[in-house]
Scaffold this active site. Structure first.
Site, PDB file in Angstrom:
ATOM      1  CG  ASP A   1      -1.712   1.215   1.426  1.00  0.00           C
ATOM      2  OD1 ASP A   1      -2.427   1.586   0.478  1.00  0.00           O
ATOM      3  OD2 ASP A   1      -1.614   1.843   2.500  1.00  0.00           O
TER       4      ASP A   1
ATOM      5  CG  ASP B   1      -1.825   7.660   0.613  1.00  0.00           C
ATOM      6  OD1 ASP B   1      -0.937   8.514   0.475  1.00  0.00           O
ATOM      7  OD2 ASP B   1      -2.716   7.465  -0.243  1.00  0.00           O
TER       8      ASP B   1
ATOM      9  CG  ASP C   1      -1.989   2.420   6.431  1.00  0.00           C
ATOM     10  OD1 ASP C   1      -2.157   2.093   5.232  1.00  0.00           O
ATOM     11  OD2 ASP C   1      -2.447   3.472   6.912  1.00  0.00           O
TER      12      ASP C   1
END
Length: 228
Positions: free
Chosen positions: A11, A13, A171
């Site tokens: 991922d 961000d 996250d």
């Protein structure tokens, strides 16, 4: 491939780049411009999702509503103006070295993100990370986005690696759920949006609290003859 030769799907961000704080400011500014006051904790929970989905939920409107489209356009412009110039400084310390180590090991690397491709290329390029990846799997490139399996499977196909030989690093709860849906392992990082408990509950096989721990999880040091 051996156990530590899996493809790694990242991922962006909150995983590679510490953009959630900047994104929070962008979303808040757009909402305020449109006359909506939304608590920061509610806004933060939408970070990492496609912008249209975020604004639709925050404004209680369908994703195809003109007000949502306007908010998305405005948010992308503000992100470019306020966050992109500092992108290189927002890269989590140790991430460039981790990616370089994975490349040195010959590991297939992909980005799987809820950003549309132009936005992903813009951010990764400004952050100096774009060339580390073999492929980008971005929102809109598959029928369904996170938490469905489609984007992860698209990345695996582009890398030529079966899903069972991939690990997703992210996250957000949707990253972990996507990995599970795709038949992939998931390593959560709790220095982004979701908490350790949320990532574990979503099905992460491991959750790390730092880039150093992430390095140990996905790029363990290989033993050479002199080390034995």
């Amino acid at each position: 491939m051996s156990a530590d030769d899996r493809a790694v799907l990242f991922d962006v961000d909150g995983t590679l780049v510490d953009t959630p704080g900047g994104m929070l400011g962008v979303l808040r500014a757009v909402l305020e411009e449109s006359g909506h006051a939304v608590a920061d904790d509610l806004v933060r929970r939408t970070i990492g999702r496609p912008l249209a989905a975020s604004f639709a939920g925050l404004l209680f409107l369908p994703e195809d509503h003109p007000d949502v489209a306007h908010a998305v356009t405005r948010a992308r412009a503000l992100f470019t103006e306020t966050v992109i110039p500092s992108a290189a400084d927002l890269v989590f310390p140790g991430i460039p070295e981790l990616l370089a180590e994975l490349r040195a090991q010959g590991r297939p690397l992909a980005v799987v993100t809820s950003k549309v491709r132009p936005s992903a290329v813009e951010l990764l390029g400004a952050a100096g990370l774009l060339d580390a990846f073999d492929t980008l799997s971005c929102h809109g490139m598959a029928d369904r986005g996170k938490p469905h399996a489609d984007l992860a499977l698209l990345a695996a196909g582009a890398l030529g690696v079966p899903p069972r030989r991939c690990v997703v690093v992210g996250d957000a709860v949707d990253d972990v759920r996507m990995a599970s849906a795709a038949g992939m392992d998931a390593c959560g990082v709790d220095f982004g949006v979701a908490t350790r408990a949320e990532l574990v509950a979503a099905g992460a096989s491991r959750v790390v609290g730092s880039v150093a721990e992430l390095h140990d999880a996905v790029a363990p040091r290989r033993l050479h003859t002199s080390d034995r």
